[in-house]
Design a protein around this motif. Structure first.
Motif, PDB file in Angstrom:
ATOM      1  N   MET A  76      10.820 -16.950  17.204  1.00 34.19           N
ATOM      2  CA  MET A  76      10.735 -16.022  16.097  1.00 34.19           C
ATOM      3  C   MET A  76       9.298 -15.590  15.835  1.00 34.19           C
ATOM      4  SD  MET A  76      13.699 -15.259  14.895  1.00 34.19           S
ATOM      5  CE  MET A  76      13.854 -14.796  13.205  1.00 34.19           C
ATOM      6  N   ASP A  77       8.389 -15.858  16.750  1.00 30.38           N
ATOM      7  CA  ASP A  77       6.994 -15.487  16.548  1.00 30.38           C
ATOM      8  C   ASP A  77       6.784 -13.981  16.597  1.00 30.38           C
ATOM      9  OD1 ASP A  77       6.159 -18.075  16.198  1.00 30.38           O
ATOM     10  OD2 ASP A  77       5.698 -18.368  18.319  1.00 30.38           O
ATOM     11  N   GLU A  78       7.716 -13.254  17.189  1.00 38.31           N
ATOM     12  CA  GLU A  78       7.545 -11.805  17.294  1.00 38.31           C
ATOM     13  C   GLU A  78       8.133 -11.063  16.094  1.00 38.31           C
ATOM     14  OE1 GLU A  78      11.142 -13.162  19.478  1.00 38.31           O
ATOM     15  OE2 GLU A  78       9.049 -13.596  19.829  1.00 38.31           O
ATOM     16  N   TYR A  79       8.635 -11.827  15.090  1.00 34.66           N
ATOM     17  CA  TYR A  79       9.207 -11.229  13.890  1.00 34.66           C
ATOM     18  C   TYR A  79       8.455 -11.676  12.649  1.00 34.66           C
ATOM     19  CZ  TYR A  79      13.190  -9.716  16.653  1.00 34.66           C
ATOM     20  OH  TYR A  79      13.986  -9.097  17.580  1.00 34.66           O
ATOM     21  N   LEU A  80       8.461 -10.819  11.629  1.00 35.88           N
ATOM     22  CA  LEU A  80       7.835 -11.133  10.348  1.00 35.88           C
ATOM     23  C   LEU A  80       8.881 -11.041   9.241  1.00 35.88           C
ATOM     24  CD1 LEU A  80       4.547  -9.038  10.677  1.00 35.88           C
ATOM     25  CD2 LEU A  80       4.810 -11.484  11.026  1.00 35.88           C
ATOM     26  N   THR A  81       8.579 -11.661   8.106  1.00 32.81           N
ATOM     27  CA  THR A  81       9.477 -11.605   6.953  1.00 32.81           C
ATOM     28  C   THR A  81       9.153 -10.368   6.113  1.00 32.81           C
ATOM     29  OG1 THR A  81       7.986 -12.853   5.536  1.00 32.81           O
ATOM     30  CG2 THR A  81       9.571 -14.128   6.844  1.00 32.81           C
ATOM     31  N   ILE A  82      10.003 -10.104   5.156  1.00 31.59           N
ATOM     32  CA  ILE A  82       9.780  -8.972   4.251  1.00 31.59           C
ATOM     33  C   ILE A  82       8.455  -9.146   3.502  1.00 31.59           C
ATOM     34  CG2 ILE A  82      10.577  -7.995   2.066  1.00 31.59           C
ATOM     35  CD1 ILE A  82      13.322  -7.856   3.176  1.00 31.59           C
ATOM     36  N   LYS A  83       8.197 -10.362   3.052  1.00 26.66           N
ATOM     37  CA  LYS A  83       6.959 -10.625   2.307  1.00 26.66           C
ATOM     38  C   LYS A  83       5.718 -10.343   3.163  1.00 26.66           C
ATOM     39  CE  LYS A  83       4.603 -14.144  -0.381  1.00 26.66           C
ATOM     40  NZ  LYS A  83       4.605 -15.521  -0.858  1.00 26.66           N
ATOM     41  N   GLU A  84       5.749 -10.783   4.416  1.00 27.34           N
ATOM     42  CA  GLU A  84       4.608 -10.576   5.313  1.00 27.34           C
ATOM     43  C   GLU A  84       4.403  -9.089   5.613  1.00 27.34           C
ATOM     44  OE1 GLU A  84       4.874 -14.808   7.756  1.00 27.34           O
ATOM     45  OE2 GLU A  84       6.100 -13.096   8.393  1.00 27.34           O
ATOM     46  N   ILE A  85       5.504  -8.372   5.847  1.00 25.32           N
ATOM     47  CA  ILE A  85       5.403  -6.933   6.114  1.00 25.32           C
ATOM     48  C   ILE A  85       4.902  -6.195   4.870  1.00 25.32           C
ATOM     49  CG2 ILE A  85       6.800  -4.854   6.522  1.00 25.32           C
ATOM     50  CD1 ILE A  85       6.232  -6.235   9.098  1.00 25.32           C
ATOM     51  N   ALA A  86       5.395  -6.608   3.707  1.00 30.56           N
ATOM     52  CA  ALA A  86       4.969  -5.971   2.455  1.00 30.56           C
ATOM     53  C   ALA A  86       3.458  -6.101   2.256  1.00 30.56           C
ATOM     54  CB  ALA A  86       5.718  -6.570   1.272  1.00 30.56           C
ATOM     55  N   GLU A  87       2.917  -7.259   2.543  1.00 30.50           N
ATOM     56  CA  GLU A  87       1.469  -7.461   2.433  1.00 30.50           C
ATOM     57  C   GLU A  87       0.720  -6.639   3.477  1.00 30.50           C
ATOM     58  OE1 GLU A  87       0.960 -11.683   2.767  1.00 30.50           O
ATOM     59  OE2 GLU A  87       1.799 -12.056   0.771  1.00 30.50           O
ATOM     60  N   LYS A  88       1.259  -6.597   4.682  1.00 30.88           N
ATOM     61  CA  LYS A  88       0.621  -5.854   5.777  1.00 30.88           C
ATOM     62  C   LYS A  88       0.580  -4.356   5.488  1.00 30.88           C
ATOM     63  CE  LYS A  88       1.359  -4.962  10.724  1.00 30.88           C
ATOM     64  NZ  LYS A  88       2.213  -5.285  11.874  1.00 30.88           N
ATOM     65  N   TRP A  89       1.687  -3.825   4.946  1.00 28.21           N
ATOM     66  CA  TRP A  89       1.791  -2.387   4.681  1.00 28.21           C
ATOM     67  C   TRP A  89       1.369  -1.996   3.268  1.00 28.21           C
ATOM     68  CZ3 TRP A  89       7.350  -1.563   7.028  1.00 28.21           C
ATOM     69  CH2 TRP A  89       7.266  -1.610   8.423  1.00 28.21           C
ATOM     70  N   GLU A  90       1.001  -2.992   2.456  1.00 26.63           N
ATOM     71  CA  GLU A  90       0.599  -2.768   1.066  1.00 26.63           C
ATOM     72  C   GLU A  90       1.708  -2.087   0.260  1.00 26.63           C
ATOM     73  OE1 GLU A  90      -3.152  -0.741   1.157  1.00 26.63           O
ATOM     74  OE2 GLU A  90      -4.183  -2.456   2.016  1.00 26.63           O
ATOM     75  N   LEU A  91       2.913  -2.657   0.366  1.00 29.79           N
ATOM     76  CA  LEU A  91       4.073  -2.202  -0.389  1.00 29.79           C
ATOM     77  C   LEU A  91       4.662  -3.395  -1.131  1.00 29.79           C
ATOM     78  CD1 LEU A  91       5.898  -0.091   2.365  1.00 29.79           C
ATOM     79  CD2 LEU A  91       4.612   0.793   0.430  1.00 29.79           C
ATOM     80  N   THR A  92       5.613  -3.128  -2.006  1.00 32.97           N
ATOM     81  CA  THR A  92       6.310  -4.228  -2.661  1.00 32.97           C
ATOM     82  C   THR A  92       7.386  -4.759  -1.725  1.00 32.97           C
ATOM     83  OG1 THR A  92       7.949  -2.778  -3.671  1.00 32.97           O
ATOM     84  CG2 THR A  92       5.934  -3.204  -4.932  1.00 32.97           C
ATOM     85  N   PRO A  93       7.713  -6.039  -1.848  1.00 35.97           N
ATOM     86  CA  PRO A  93       8.790  -6.587  -1.019  1.00 35.97           C
ATOM     87  C   PRO A  93      10.110  -5.844  -1.230  1.00 35.97           C
ATOM     88  CG  PRO A  93       7.541  -8.363  -2.001  1.00 35.97           C
ATOM     89  CD  PRO A  93       7.037  -7.092  -2.612  1.00 35.97           C
ATOM     90  N   ARG A  94      10.392  -5.418  -2.452  1.00 34.30           N
ATOM     91  CA  ARG A  94      11.630  -4.691  -2.728  1.00 34.30           C
ATOM     92  C   ARG A  94      11.682  -3.366  -1.974  1.00 34.30           C
ATOM     93  NH1 ARG A  94      16.600  -4.027  -2.697  1.00 34.30           N
ATOM     94  NH2 ARG A  94      17.443  -2.543  -4.151  1.00 34.30           N
ATOM     95  N   MET A  95      10.557  -2.691  -1.863  1.00 33.00           N
ATOM     96  CA  MET A  95      10.524  -1.419  -1.145  1.00 33.00           C
ATOM     97  C   MET A  95      10.789  -1.636   0.355  1.00 33.00           C
ATOM     98  SD  MET A  95       8.030   1.572  -1.962  1.00 33.00           S
ATOM     99  CE  MET A  95       8.402   3.193  -1.431  1.00 33.00           C
ATOM    100  N   VAL A  96      10.223  -2.694   0.911  1.00 32.97           N
ATOM    101  CA  VAL A  96      10.461  -3.013   2.328  1.00 32.97           C
ATOM    102  C   VAL A  96      11.926  -3.394   2.525  1.00 32.97           C
ATOM    103  CG1 VAL A  96       9.841  -4.543   4.235  1.00 32.97           C
ATOM    104  CG2 VAL A  96       8.071  -3.731   2.685  1.00 32.97           C
ATOM    105  N   GLN A  97      12.470  -4.163   1.594  1.00 27.89           N
ATOM    106  CA  GLN A  97      13.877  -4.554   1.672  1.00 27.89           C
ATOM    107  C   GLN A  97      14.780  -3.321   1.644  1.00 27.89           C
ATOM    108  OE1 GLN A  97      15.309  -6.654  -1.802  1.00 27.89           O
ATOM    109  NE2 GLN A  97      16.607  -7.947  -0.523  1.00 27.89           N
ATOM    110  N   LYS A  98      14.480  -2.367   0.804  1.00 29.97           N
ATOM    111  CA  LYS A  98      15.270  -1.134   0.718  1.00 29.97           C
ATOM    112  C   LYS A  98      15.148  -0.323   2.006  1.00 29.97           C
ATOM    113  CE  LYS A  98      17.387   2.075  -1.887  1.00 29.97           C
ATOM    114  NZ  LYS A  98      18.589   2.395  -1.180  1.00 29.97           N
ATOM    115  N   MET A  99      13.957  -0.264   2.584  1.00 27.99           N
ATOM    116  CA  MET A  99      13.769   0.440   3.860  1.00 27.99           C
ATOM    117  C   MET A  99      14.604  -0.200   4.961  1.00 27.99           C
ATOM    118  SD  MET A  99       9.706   1.157   3.981  1.00 27.99           S
ATOM    119  CE  MET A  99       8.893   2.319   2.927  1.00 27.99           C
ATOM    120  N   CYS A 100      14.662  -1.536   4.983  1.00 29.06           N
ATOM    121  CA  CYS A 100      15.480  -2.243   5.980  1.00 29.06           C
ATOM    122  C   CYS A 100      16.953  -1.912   5.775  1.00 29.06           C
ATOM    123  CB  CYS A 100      15.269  -3.746   5.873  1.00 29.06           C
ATOM    124  SG  CYS A 100      13.658  -4.321   6.418  1.00 29.06           S
ATOM    125  N   ALA A 101      17.405  -1.976   4.539  1.00 30.79           N
ATOM    126  CA  ALA A 101      18.812  -1.723   4.231  1.00 30.79           C
ATOM    127  C   ALA A 101      19.208  -0.287   4.563  1.00 30.79           C
ATOM    128  CB  ALA A 101      19.081  -2.024   2.766  1.00 30.79           C
TER     129      ALA A 101
END
Length: 81
Positions: A1-26
């Motif tokens: 699973m090293d090639e995957y990130l969590t919503i929290k990690e992506i949110a920090e990387k992209w400077e977005l809220t975790p909820r916004m990343v979650q909505k984009m995934c959904a």
């Protein structure tokens, strides 16, 4: 699973809220994102999708467009002002 990130990690990387990343995934806006139970796995190399929200100000005060604002005390009941 090293090639995957969590919503929290992506949110920090992209400077977005975790909820916004979650909505984009959904909504399917992040290619390669997959859901495992209640968690999302997002590829490390996934690119940030464009932000589709309006930023032009076209919807500022859209509720008031048809209404006339009462700036004086003409319609106040109950005596003289």
């Amino acid at each position: 699973m090293d090639e995957y990130l969590t919503i929290k990690e992506i949110a920090e990387k992209w400077e977005l809220t975790p909820r916004m990343v979650q909505k984009m995934c959904a909504d399917g806006r992040i290619p390669g994102a997959s859901k495992f139970g209640r968690d999302w796995a997002i590829p490390k190399d996934a690119e940030k999708p464009l932000d589709g929200r309006k930023t032009t100000g076209a919807y500022v005060n859209w509720r008031r467009k048809g209404k006339k604002e009462n700036t004086n005390n003409e319609n106040i009941q109950g005596g003289n002002v």
